[in-house]
Design an enzyme around this catalytic site. Structure first.
Site, mmCIF file in Angstrom:
data_model
loop_
_atom_site.group_PDB
_atom_site.id
_atom_site.type_symbol
_atom_site.label_atom_id
_atom_site.label_comp_id
_atom_site.label_asym_id
_atom_site.label_seq_id
_atom_site.Cartn_x
_atom_site.Cartn_y
_atom_site.Cartn_z
ATOM 1 N N LEU A 139 45.114 -12.357 -74.192
ATOM 2 C CA LEU A 139 45.564 -13.592 -74.830
ATOM 3 C C LEU A 139 44.343 -14.430 -75.209
ATOM 4 O O LEU A 139 43.820 -15.175 -74.396
ATOM 5 C CB LEU A 139 46.443 -14.332 -73.814
ATOM 6 C CG LEU A 139 47.452 -15.333 -74.327
ATOM 7 C CD1 LEU A 139 48.510 -15.530 -73.259
ATOM 8 C CD2 LEU A 139 46.794 -16.645 -74.661
ATOM 9 N N GLU A 183 43.252 -15.938 -79.015
ATOM 10 C CA GLU A 183 43.297 -15.967 -80.481
ATOM 11 C C GLU A 183 41.902 -15.999 -81.092
ATOM 12 O O GLU A 183 41.612 -15.297 -82.051
ATOM 13 C CB GLU A 183 44.102 -17.179 -80.977
ATOM 14 C CG GLU A 183 45.611 -17.007 -80.910
ATOM 15 C CD GLU A 183 46.162 -17.134 -79.505
ATOM 16 O OE1 GLU A 183 45.411 -17.514 -78.587
ATOM 17 O OE2 GLU A 183 47.362 -16.847 -79.311
ATOM 18 N N GLN A 239 50.983 -14.728 -82.702
ATOM 19 C CA GLN A 239 52.372 -14.608 -82.251
ATOM 20 C C GLN A 239 53.293 -15.659 -82.884
ATOM 21 O O GLN A 239 54.385 -15.341 -83.332
ATOM 22 C CB GLN A 239 52.421 -14.689 -80.740
ATOM 23 C CG GLN A 239 53.704 -14.154 -80.165
ATOM 24 C CD GLN A 239 53.511 -13.743 -78.722
ATOM 25 O OE1 GLN A 239 53.384 -14.607 -77.856
ATOM 26 N NE2 GLN A 239 53.445 -12.465 -78.468
ATOM 27 N N ALA A 275 52.815 -19.103 -85.667
ATOM 28 C CA ALA A 275 51.833 -19.797 -86.510
ATOM 29 C C ALA A 275 51.274 -21.015 -85.776
ATOM 30 O O ALA A 275 50.144 -21.424 -86.012
ATOM 31 C CB ALA A 275 52.468 -20.222 -87.829
ATOM 32 N N ILE A 318 47.915 -20.573 -84.135
ATOM 33 C CA ILE A 318 46.771 -20.199 -84.970
ATOM 34 C C ILE A 318 45.618 -21.183 -84.773
ATOM 35 O O ILE A 318 44.462 -20.835 -84.966
ATOM 36 C CB ILE A 318 47.201 -20.109 -86.454
ATOM 37 C CG1 ILE A 318 46.224 -19.224 -87.237
ATOM 38 C CG2 ILE A 318 47.335 -21.472 -87.105
ATOM 39 C CD1 ILE A 318 46.721 -18.834 -88.612
ATOM 40 N N HIS A 361 56.675 -24.242 -81.560
ATOM 41 C CA HIS A 361 57.089 -22.928 -82.063
ATOM 42 C C HIS A 361 57.807 -23.075 -83.401
ATOM 43 O O HIS A 361 58.674 -22.276 -83.748
ATOM 44 C CB HIS A 361 58.019 -22.227 -81.063
ATOM 45 C CG HIS A 361 57.362 -21.936 -79.747
ATOM 46 N ND1 HIS A 361 57.252 -22.877 -78.753
ATOM 47 C CD2 HIS A 361 56.762 -20.813 -79.278
ATOM 48 C CE1 HIS A 361 56.628 -22.343 -77.718
ATOM 49 N NE2 HIS A 361 56.316 -21.093 -78.008
#
Lengths: 339, 319, 394
Positions: free
Chosen positions: A73, A75, A97, A99, A102, A142
């Site tokens: 995990l 990014e 996973q 946006a 990001i 989310h």
């Protein structure tokens, strides 16, 4: 399918089954990996598990752990690693996973990937897929539509397809690109849209907007999930003899200004509908583009419809109030048509 | 394996070239002849040359803004580095990148960015590509002590460890992150200790001893080449100039600098070489003359080169 | 604006040529009226316009050959009298509109000026009696031109059968006869004990397949041994050019791949830099794309040596023909269990024949046998363990 898509598909045999927007992305990944061994996938839970939304389902079994890489995990770590692999000649496809996450890899995108070619001329063939968008009762972390952040960064291409046909064809084009592409797939559409797609491989070029529906009185410009609300509003208004043209932006960078402006020159009136929030966003750029390039064709103010400048709330009545709805779009178009 | 005479002299040459280049650059900066900032690595010559010289053609390095000297053994031409400082089209970024961010992929040098250590994950990704294609190549990423506090550093080490990637993480601990001393950066004495947290080998080496650095890097590179995965090297040294050209460097006690001046890596290496039977002052003179000419040619080349055409400001954002 | 594209007239057609434009730019055209004559591999035909309007722009000149789907022409369905649009940066002259007491939009002001209309004479239908664009146009009594509906012209999918042209077969025939005429072929065969390689592969194959998604075959091991031998005996990794032998100090290894139409030899460029895992990946990739016809043109050129694998079909002895202008070719035959004498006792071992056809103009029997036994020794050593990579992802 739209008129242009039907033309593009002319002569192409269609699959017997309908594909969802999600299936379409999976097909594009599978095709690209079959065609080019340099293409690989990296992200969280993309391998054995098939991705949080199951977009990469079946790819691990077909292509193995070497080409469908489950990352820890991190990014920033795996986006940076993808940039390095791209510079060394591979063609990584990163899955972020959600946006919303990001931003954890922000610097690798805007300061590393985006600024290499301008300085050195080296291609960076990198795709970052990011499921974006609200409407799923998923709350502030989310549900975001952060495409404006990246559309504002020179050196990145930013796309946001609205149909399964485009999702498959534009992802193929993105993987063939020599530039970093941020591919925003609207997760509200994942399993809600279905259509029969061509059997053979095809590409939908980046940087081309599309007139989804022709009309004479008002142009509505949108993309992603909001496009479908715009079309619904346009269809409802046909009963009131208001003829609405709907343009799908499809690619935010590079923006197809010619198609947007051409449509507004025809109708003289424009409504811009975005899911990115109101201020300093994509809607502002689209509005400014029209006012600069089509001022002498305007027969009314350009209207922006976008969510308010708040975080995205979780509870259903709040989220419904936050997101532009068909009734809001309908009312705005109707008012502008009367102006 | 002991370095050959030729290798010993090569490393000596690159150390002299690096120092002479920086001395010239410092003068040009003070004379106002170059438009940008300078970040000097004086005192760190042994760390750069000893490490970069341990690599082979095909390997890649990710240097930072201070690490110009690490590019020299990779074949980066001092003319083009100088042209970059002048903002000329003959520099590797054609006047686009800031002076100290340059490279050349054809020589295995990434053109990195100011945000540190953003190229730690990128170097891990290059190593991923080598492993993906089954190539006998290694990536080596540089950063200073300051960058080890950032998340990318830790993400890169963990990612590379988990994926067993052929990459060497090389930290030049020069005691200060800009003005912040080690004790305000971390609670540990040796950055190399952090390797244990990722299950990879970590080693501290005297960063002012070029042969020790060379030996440590060779071992780490060999580890990567034989698929035993990444490793971490911490070279302990001292930055003998301020963070950047404008920095008066008054936060470091004078006595400390005087102490470190005695450990100057070039002087130390010359003492070592002098003890070898084949080394003499003639060899030193030949190299000094050669280096002097190269620096002069570099300045002449950069000054004679054209500036970029303003009409090209928007070209090349995309491929 | 509707777009005329190069149609796909038949499944396998990928491009077409514009023979003749039947309409010129600026000419009016009716929907379904013939606009252009095109030619493809399969058919020459006239194409009907998809829409009524004015031919706005012809994008491909006569004689132009373009891919299916390429835009050929634009037809302006609006067909309104052309109004010169000001450029985006041209700021209009400031002027004082007649004071109607109502807002005058940019387009109403522009149209009124162009048509020399007094806005105060028009009764507005907009909000609060504002004069709208429609009002100005209507005052001119010009019939509002409705754009003709754009027809979705959809070609049915092709029903033709794919008829192989046999050009690959023809090329192979020509190449093989030329090779036999060119080189003095001699074939030498050695027998190799593959027991260690068989065991090594057995130990790794499941993990390898799990990691990579394809089988680990024997071919990469033989290729690795071959590449090392080529580095040691460069006279077999060479091209004969008149009286000069050009030695290649890199190995571009051609792999003969069976495809439906015959045979193709994609090339692993820089094979000397690849270990077993790298070679396996390259072989798998090239073979897959050979079969799916996705090779790039540069991937079948510049080979320095070729290996063929008839053993995968069960052959135990073949005398391959050299792939010109190379100077030798290796055949890998089937691995079979045979009784052999090991340490004065009869044992059952996995054995394979390697056949080397070489050009006797360049090399002799002694050198060829040394080269081939070099490969044999390398394989019999079975010492490849370090090269089997641990997985990238795990």
């Amino acid at each position: 399918m739209s008129i242009t898509e039907q033309k593009a598909a002319a002569g192409m045999e269609l699959q017997s089954q309908e594909s969802t927007y999600l299936d379409a992305i999976n097909q594009a990944l599978r095709e690209a990996m079959e065609e080019d061994s340099r293409v690989f996938i990296i992200g969280e839970d993309v391998g054995v598990y098939g991705g949080a939304f199951k977009v990469t389902k079946g790819l691990f079994d077909k292509f193995g752990a070497k080409r469908v890489i489950d990352s820890p995990l991190c990014e920033s770590g795996f986006i940076g690693a993808a940039v390095g692999a791209a510079l060394m000649g591979l063609r990584p496809v990163v899955e972020v996973q959600y946006a919303d996450f990001i931003s954890c890899g922000w610097d690798q995108i805007v300061n590393v990937a985006a600024k290499i070619h301008y300085r050195t001329g080296d291609p960076v063939p990198l795709v970052i897929r990011a499921p974006s968008g609200a409407g799923l009762r998923a709350g502030p972390f989310h549900s975001q539509s952060p495409e404006g952040w990246f559309a504002h960064t020179p050196g990145l291409k930013v796309v946001a397809p609205a149909t399964p046909f485009d999702a498959r064809g534009m992802l193929k084009s993105a993987i063939l690109e020599e530039n970093p592409v941020i591919f925003f797939e609207h997760k509200y559409l994942y399993r809600r849209l279905k259509e029969r797609l061509p059997k053979e491989a095809y590409e939908v070029p980046l940087g081309k907007a599309l007139v989804r529906r022709e009309g004479n009185d008002v142009t509505v410009i949108s993309y992603g999930a909001m496009l479908h609300k715009a079309i619904e509003a346009a269809e409802g208004l046909a009963e009131k003899s208001i003829s609405v043209e709907v343009v799908d932006v499809r690619t935010l960078t590079p923006l197809d200004r010619e198609t947007l402006v051409g449509s507004v020159k025809k109708t003289g009136k424009a409504v811009v509908v975005c899911e990115d929030n109101f201020s300093y966003g994509v809607a502002a750029e689209l509005t400014a583009t029209i006012s600069e390039a089509a001022f002498e064709y305007l027969d009314g103010p350009i209207v922006r419809i976008a969510p308010p400048d708040t975080p995205i709330p979780f509870s259903p009545p709040l989220e419904d109030a936050y997101l532009p709805q068909v009734v809001d779009i309908t009312a705005a178009i109707e008012k502008l048509a009367r102006y | 394996m002991e370095p050959t005479k030729e290798q010993l002299m090569d490393m000596y040459y690159y150390m002299l070239l690096g120092r002479a280049f920086e001395e010239r650059l410092e003068a040009l900066y003070r004379q106002g002849r170059i438009p940008g900032a300078i970040y000097l690595g004086r005192g760190q010559e042994a760390s750069y040359i000893g490490s970069a010289y341990a690599l082979k053609t095909g390997d890649v390095i990710a240097p930072t803004h201070r690490d110009m000297m690490a590019m020299l053994p990779r074949g980066m031409d001092v003319k083009s580095i100088m042209a970059q400082h002048y903002g000329k089209v003959t520099g590797p970024t054609r006047g686009r990148g800031e002076a100290d961010y340059l490279g050349d992929l054809s020589k295995g040098i990434f053109t990195t960015v100011s945000m540190l250590p953003d190229f730690y994950p990128v170097a891990a990704g290059a190593a991923l590509a080598f492993k993906y294609r089954g190539e006998d190549r290694v990536a080596l990423a540089y950063c200073g002590d300051g960058a080890t506090s950032r998340g990318d550093w830790h993400e890169a080490l963990n990612l590379a460890a988990v994926m067993n990637l052929p990459v060497v993480f090389f930290v030049i601990n020069n005691k200060y992150a800009y003005s912040t001393p080690n004790e305000n950066e971390m609670k540990i004495a040796d950055i190399a200790d952090r390797a244990a947290g990722y299950g990879i080998p970590g080693r501290t080496v005297d960063g002012n001893d070029v042969l020790a650095v060379h030996e440590a890097t060779l071992a780490a590179v060999d580890n990567a080449r034989t698929e035993r995965g990444p490793s971490l090297i911490e070279a302990k040294t001292m930055r003998m100039r301020g963070h950047a050209g404008h920095d008066p460097y008054d936060y470091v006690p004078k006595a400390s600098l005087e102490e470190w001046e005695k450990k100057d890596p070039i002087k130390r290496y010359e003492e070592y070489l002098t003890g070898l039977d084949w080394f003499n002052d003639d060899e030193r003179e030949v190299l000094a003359t050669r280096v002097g000419n190269e620096i002069k040619d570099a300045v002449d080349f950069a000054e004679a080169s054209p500036l970029p055409d303003p009409s090209e400001v928007t070209t090349g954002v995309y491929h | 604006m509707s777009i005329l594209v190069m149609p796909r007239l038949g499944e396998t057609v990928t491009e077409g040529t514009v023979i003749r434009w039947l309409k010129r730019e600026g000419e009016p055209i009716e929907k379904d009226e013939m606009i252009v004559e095109i030619s493809t591999d399969k058919v020459d035909t006239e194409i009907p316009a998809p829409d009524s309007g004015i031919v706005n722009k012809i994008m491909v000149p006569e004689g132009g050959k373009v891919a299916v789907g390429t835009e050929l022409a634009l037809i302006d369905g609006q067909a309104v009298a052309a109004v010169a649009a000001p450029s985006a940066s041209a700021v209009p002259e400031p002027e004082h509109p007649p004071d109607t007491g109502k807002f005058i939009s940019p387009i109403v002001r522009r149209l009124a000026k162009e048509k020399n209309v007094d806005i105060t004479q028009i009764s507005g239908t907009g909000e609060g009696g504002r004069v709208t664009k429609k009002d100005v146009l209507g005052y001119q009594a010009e019939p509002a031109v409705q754009p003709a509906p754009v027809a979705a012209e959809q070609k049915p999918a092709g029903r033709e059968e794919i008829v192989p042209l046999g050009h690959i077969r023809q090329a192979i025939a020509e190449h093989m006869m030329r090779s036999l005429r060119t080189s003095a072929h001699v074939t030498v065969i050695v027998e190799v004990d593959m027991e260690k390689v068989v065991n090594l592969r057995r130990a790794h194959k499941e993990e390898f397949e799990r990691q990579n998604g394809y089988h680990l075959t024997y071919l990469p091991f033989v290729c690795r041994a071959l590449v090392e031998a080529l580095e040691e005996w460069p006279a077999f990794n060479a091209v004969l050019d008149g009286d000069n032998l050009i030695l290649k100090h890199y190995v571009n290894l051609g792999i003969a791949v069976t495809i439906p139409d015959g045979l193709i030899v994609p090339v692993i460029k820089g094979a000397e830099g690849l270990n077993i895992s790298g070679l396996a990946a390259a072989i798998h990739d090239l073979a897959e794309r050979s079969r799916s016809e996705k090779l790039r043109p540069d991937e079948v050129h510049e080979g320095t040596f070729t290996i063929t694998n008839p053993g995968s079909f069960g052959s135990i002895i073949q005398t391959p023909i050299i792939n010109q202008p190379q100077v030798a070719i290796l055949s890998l035959e089937a691995i079979v269990e045979r009784p052999v004498v090991v340490d004065s006792a009869i044992a059952v071992r996995h054995m394979v024949n390697l056949g080397l056809s070489y050009d006797h103009r360049v090399n002799d029997g002694a050198g060829a046998t040394q080269f081939l036994t070099g490969i044999k020794r390398r394989l019999e050593s079975g010492d490849f363990g370090d090269e089997l990579l641990s997985p990238v992802g795990g």
